[in-house]
Design a protein around this motif. Structure first.
Motif, PDB file in Angstrom:
ATOM      1  N   THR A 142       0.835  -1.204   0.000  1.00 29.15           N
ATOM      2  CA  THR A 142       0.000   0.000   0.000  1.00 29.15           C
ATOM      3  C   THR A 142       0.873   1.259   0.000  1.00 29.15           C
ATOM      4  O   THR A 142       0.581   2.224  -0.702  1.00 29.15           O
ATOM      5  N   LEU A 143       1.955   1.214   0.763  1.00 29.60           N
ATOM      6  CA  LEU A 143       2.857   2.367   0.811  1.00 29.60           C
ATOM      7  C   LEU A 143       3.471   2.625  -0.569  1.00 29.60           C
ATOM      8  O   LEU A 143       3.514   3.770  -1.036  1.00 29.60           O
ATOM      9  N   LEU A 144       3.918   1.577  -1.232  1.00 29.06           N
ATOM     10  CA  LEU A 144       4.473   1.753  -2.582  1.00 29.06           C
ATOM     11  C   LEU A 144       3.397   2.275  -3.531  1.00 29.06           C
ATOM     12  O   LEU A 144       3.649   3.121  -4.388  1.00 29.06           O
ATOM     13  N   HIS A 145       2.172   1.776  -3.372  1.00 28.43           N
ATOM     14  CA  HIS A 145       1.073   2.240  -4.214  1.00 28.43           C
ATOM     15  C   HIS A 145       0.786   3.726  -4.001  1.00 28.43           C
ATOM     16  O   HIS A 145       0.340   4.413  -4.907  1.00 28.43           O
ATOM     17  N   ALA A 146       1.050   4.185  -2.783  1.00 31.92           N
ATOM     18  CA  ALA A 146       0.828   5.607  -2.526  1.00 31.92           C
ATOM     19  C   ALA A 146       1.891   6.433  -3.250  1.00 31.92           C
ATOM     20  O   ALA A 146       1.654   7.575  -3.634  1.00 31.92           O
ATOM     21  N   ILE A 147       3.077   5.850  -3.449  1.00 25.04           N
ATOM     22  CA  ILE A 147       4.141   6.593  -4.130  1.00 25.04           C
ATOM     23  C   ILE A 147       3.896   6.643  -5.639  1.00 25.04           C
ATOM     24  O   ILE A 147       4.112   7.665  -6.281  1.00 25.04           O
ATOM     25  N   ASN A 148       3.412   5.539  -6.232  1.00 24.77           N
ATOM     26  CA  ASN A 148       3.200   5.586  -7.686  1.00 24.77           C
ATOM     27  C   ASN A 148       1.787   6.019  -8.073  1.00 24.77           C
ATOM     28  O   ASN A 148       1.429   5.988  -9.251  1.00 24.77           O
TER      29      ASN A 148
END
Ligand SMILES: Nc1ncnc2c1ncn2[C@@H]1O[C@H](COP(=O)(O)OP(=O)(O)OP(=O)(O)O)[C@@H](O)[C@H]1O
Ligand SMILES: Nc1ncnc2c1ncn2[C@@H]1O[C@H](COP(=O)(O)OP(=O)(O)OP(=O)(O)O)[C@@H](O)[C@H]1O
Ligand SMILES: [Mg+2]
Ligand SMILES: [Mg+2]
Lengths: 279, 255, 268
Positions: free
Chosen positions: A44-50
């Motif tokens: 989820t954190l990576l998804h928030a970045i991309n």
């Protein structure tokens, strides 16, 4: 390069927040490793970045995520995509082509990479991930690990400013896993690419990453330079994460009052440690 | 193998190397000629031609498997048809006034052969043409308006994703103990039926995932000029165009 | 339990498995290791009849896979795919686990009992929709539904991918427990530490050929053999090998501490 402040996110229909008040800054040229229990919110954190969160996965989004100075909520994901290359955890469904070469070509075409560049970018990406011999193959006939390498090659070929990878070595054999991390290190050091990688293989993170973040139940519980974080092995354990066995060894030797130096993160450092004790 | 038929089968044969347009055109013409002809022999000849071309492209094995499946399907079609046509001389009289006539038998046979002859070239063409090349020529060379081509190519791109997902799921359920490997077609349909909705949900999720990944790699930035490869039309392609037209014409004039 | 006799398998004109023979006995815990693309998953599929050998014979639980139905073999075989999403086909965790059990057993009460027990032991929310779970959570769900049936034979293709260390250990303990009760386990894994800690035997597959089949503790110290198969020894073993003489019997961190202690003691 990436500035996350006060980020909380709850998936629509989710009972609990997947991310809770995350603060994280990644500077240009950093190599950050993220580790943590499953369901901790790493993806989820990576998804928030991309930008997939909140553009694709709807939910309650608080706080802000800035990539290279612009807010991800206000930017369209495709514009963000020029800067951020993402290798997703679910690489099986990342594939959009039936032939390996076309899979690599896909992103290159979309971003209008100059024609003269394309051939060597494809060859280079395939070569560096060790799958040059699979170029003409039908993706459906590849093994799990071979597919994962294709997914990585397809993103590496784009040479984005920021690389975010979600368990890129999950299905790779030990040698290939190291090869991929060596490649990431090279991209990071030679080309100044910022790397954020989620990974369960703590040994690889310790050896190649500069800093480490440990996540547990939606929060970042530890963050800092690798060796600093390794000192808190108790907290890591509570998040379901182990230390590399050579670090555990160093801890045990310290308890036995045989050793008093820094924790080793590779075999050669561990060898030096043991030799310093036994002479 | 459910997913296998449409997958690209790599190779370097003359047929593989043809311009995708020539391949599409040839397969369409072969398909059309089978539809317009009224000759059993012509249909048979076309099926043999398909097999010969498959052998040339090195995909005989797949062509035979395809033929087998199609023969089964058209046998079914034949049986359904043959009992309904009542004109002509009766050659077989069954109880309950079910009869088979010479005319009916010939006509049904023709239909069955047409089905095979018309399906094979299209399926074979997909086996030796990369989806990517196909969509590129549609946009680049044929100049199909970008908006339509966009939806079409998206759909084409996801065919392999979809078929692979489907094949994988059936394999997984077999390993779990669901008797998908039964020979009884009715039992099999009975087993697949309750799985249909979840299968669809799963596949849609996969496609959603692929769509997100495509977007992360700039799919929405794609323009008509984005295609990297050129598809020149060479002498061989022109030869194939002419050949295709000849076949179609033959289909019309052969008695 | 599993017997391969000179088995070869080809697909798409390529020979993937090349004349492999081995036997896995009832109650064994065997790891199958090797580089990406070596043919491990293919070999696993040959074991339960999802793939039929091109030549040679495979016998599993007494059945010749060439003639027996896969669904028959599945009655006593739990099979975990490398990609967990392949198996998931129901809309809730509970239905998914229950469906797995229904495929292999009849007794309703037994099914309900095992289903609830699995949900409890793996601390799942039974109503959760599988596809909104994280990758690791889905992996655990698939594992739970395979393990709940306690099959006689377990074929696991990379069971610990995507799991954190604690969960790895929990899962591996479950598998070990089932193995101690008499089940045979064949586990594909890239994690040498897990192989070392749990599998008594190991098979090394390289380019479709079996390089070695023997005790894990011996195979894992054979650097040259591992290198040929793109593998690396587990960290402590690696360190022991680098240190060389005097560290031959070191396997665990504990062993290493005592070995170091002994040598530093003798120096002083
Ligand atoms: N149709 C085909 N044509 C050519 N090669 C094929 C075909 N199908 C499979 N292969 C090859 O067979 C090999 C075996 O694949 P398999 O999935 O068994 O590997 P694996 O050992 O499980 O690898 P991984 O660790 O990556 O999962 C791979 O190298 C794959 O590329
Ligand atoms: N689409 C969704 N809807 C609702 N909840 C979700 C959704 N996706 C993830 N979650 C939940 O959010 C939490 C964080 O998920 P996330 O995928 O970020 O975990 P993760 O740290 O990447 O785990 P893993 O190591 O298993 O990949 C989990 O509890 C998960 O169940
Ligand atoms: Mg994740
Ligand atoms: Mg595999």
């Amino acid at each position: 390069m990436i500035r996350i402040s006060g980020l909380s996110f709850r998936y629509r229909g989710g009972s609990e927040e997947a991310l809770k008040e995350i603060d994280l800054t990644v500077r240009r040229g950093d190599f950050l490793g993220i580790i943590g229990s499953s369901g901790a919110g790493k993806t989820t954190l990576l998804h928030a970045i991309n930008g997939i969160v909140p553009h694709h996965f709807r939910g309650e989004f608080y706080g802000s995520v800035e990539v290279d100075g612009s807010d991800t909520v206000e930017n369209r994901p495709e514009d963000l995509a020029r800067k951020v290359g993402s290798v997703r955890q679910d690489f099986e469904s990342q594939m959009v082509s039936s032939v390996v070469e076309d899979e690599i070509l896909f992103g290159l075409e979309n971003f209008s990479v100059p024609r003269d560049d394309i051939e060597h970018r494809i060859a280079d990406a395939l070569d560096k991930t060790g799958i040059a011999n699979l170029r003409e193959r039908n993706i459906a006939t590849l093994s799990g690990g071979q597919k994962q390498k294709v997914a990585i090659a397809a993103i590496i070929a784009l040479m984005p400013e920021i690389l975010i990878l979600d368990e890129p070595t999950g299905e790779l054999d030990p040698k290939s896993s190291r090869q991929i991390f060596r490649l990431l290190k090279e991209l990071n050091e030679k080309h100044g690419i910022t790397v954020v990688v989620v990974e369960q293989k703590i040994m690889l993170l310790c050896e190649f990453a500069d800093s480490l973040a440990v996540m547990d139940r939606g929060r970042i519980i530890l963050e800092g330079p690798v060796r600093e974080v390794l000192k808190s092995s108790r907290e890591m354990e509570s998040a379901g994460v182990n230390c590399p066995r050579v670090v555990t060894l160093a801890d045990r030797l310290r308890e036995e009052r045989l050793y008093d130096g820094p924790a080793p993160v590779s075999i050669s450092e561990a060898e030096a440690m043991v030799r310093s004790i036994t002479g | 193998m459910i997913g296998g038929f449409l997958d690209y089968s790599p190779g370097d044969s003359f047929l593989h190397r043809l311009n995708p347009l020539a391949k599409i055109f040839l397969s369409l013409m072969l398909c059309v000629s089978c539809f317009v002809t009224d000759s059993l022999y012509f249909c048979l000849f076309m099926i043999l031609l398909d097999l010969a071309m498959a052998a040339w492209a090195g995909i005989s094995g797949r062509a035979m498997a395809m033929l087998e499946a199609l023969v089964k399907l058209s046998a079914l079609l034949f049986l359904i048809q043959v009992f309904f046509i009542r004109e002509g001389n009766v050659i077989l009289l069954l109880p309950m006034d079910i009869r088979v006539t010479d005319k009916g038998a010939l006509f049904s046979l023709l239909m069955a052969l047409r089905l095979i002859g018309a399906t094979m070239p299209l399926a074979l063409m997909l086996s030796i043409t990369r989806m990517n090349d196909l969509s590129n020529v549609l946009v680049g060379t044929l100049g199909i308006p970008y908006k339509y081509a966009f939806s079409l190519t998206t759909a084409i791109r996801f065919i392999p994703v979809f078929t692979a997902a489907m094949a994988g799921i059936i394999e997984a359920q077999t390993a779990r103990g669901v008797s998908f490997d039964t020979r009884n077609i009715f039992t099999k349909i009975g087993l697949i039926f309750p799985l249909c909705v979840p299968l669809l949900v799963t596949s849609v999720r996969k496609i959603e995932g692929a769509a997100i990944s495509a977007e992360l790699r700039g799919f929405n930035l794609r323009k008509r000029e984005s295609g990297y490869k050129n598809y020149p039309i060479r002498a061989a392609d022109i030869g194939v165009f002419l050949f295709a037209v000849t076949v179609a014409v033959l289909g019309v004039i052969v008695p | 339990m599993i017997l391969f006799d000179n088995v070869s398998y080809s697909a798409g004109g390529t020979k993937i498995i090349k004349g492999v023979s081995f036997e896995i006995r009832r109650g064994d815990f065997t790891a199958l290791i090797g580089a990406n693309g070596a043919g491990k998953s293919t070999l696993a599929r040959l074991c339960n009849g999802l793939l039929k050998p091109t030549s040679g014979t495979v016998r599993t639980g007494g059945f010749d896979t060439a003639s027996a139905k896969t669904s028959r073999i599945a009655k006593f075989t739990g099979f975990l795919f490398q990609d967990p999403d392949r198996q998931i086909c129901k809309n809730s965790v509970r239905d998914e686990i229950r469906f797995s059990l229904e495929c292999v057993m009849e007794d309703r009460d037994e099914i309900e009992m095992r289903c609830e027990r699995a949900i409890r032991e793996f601390s799942f929310d039974g109503e959760r929709e599988p596809f909104t779970m994280s990758r690791g959570e889905r992996q655990r769900l698939v594992l739970a539904s395979v393990l709940a049936a306690e099959p006689e034979l377990l074929i696991l293709d990379e069971p610990t991918t995507g799991l954190d260390y604690r969960e790895c250990m929990y899962i591996m303990d479950c598998i070990s427990a089932i193995n101690r009760k008499g089940a045979t386990v064949l586990m594909i894994s890239h994690d040498m530490e897990i192989v070392q800690d749990f599998a008594k035997d190991a098979m090394v597959l390289n380019d479709g050929m079996l390089l070695a089949h023997g005790r894990t503790k011996e195979i894992i110290r054979d650097r040259e053999l591992l290198a040929r198969a793109s593998l690396l020894p587990p960290q402590i073993t690696d360190l022991a090998l680098v240190l060389g003489e005097g560290y031959e019997s070191v396997v665990t961190v504990g062993d290493m501490v005592s070995a170091v202690k002994e040598r530093s003691g003798s120096k002083r």
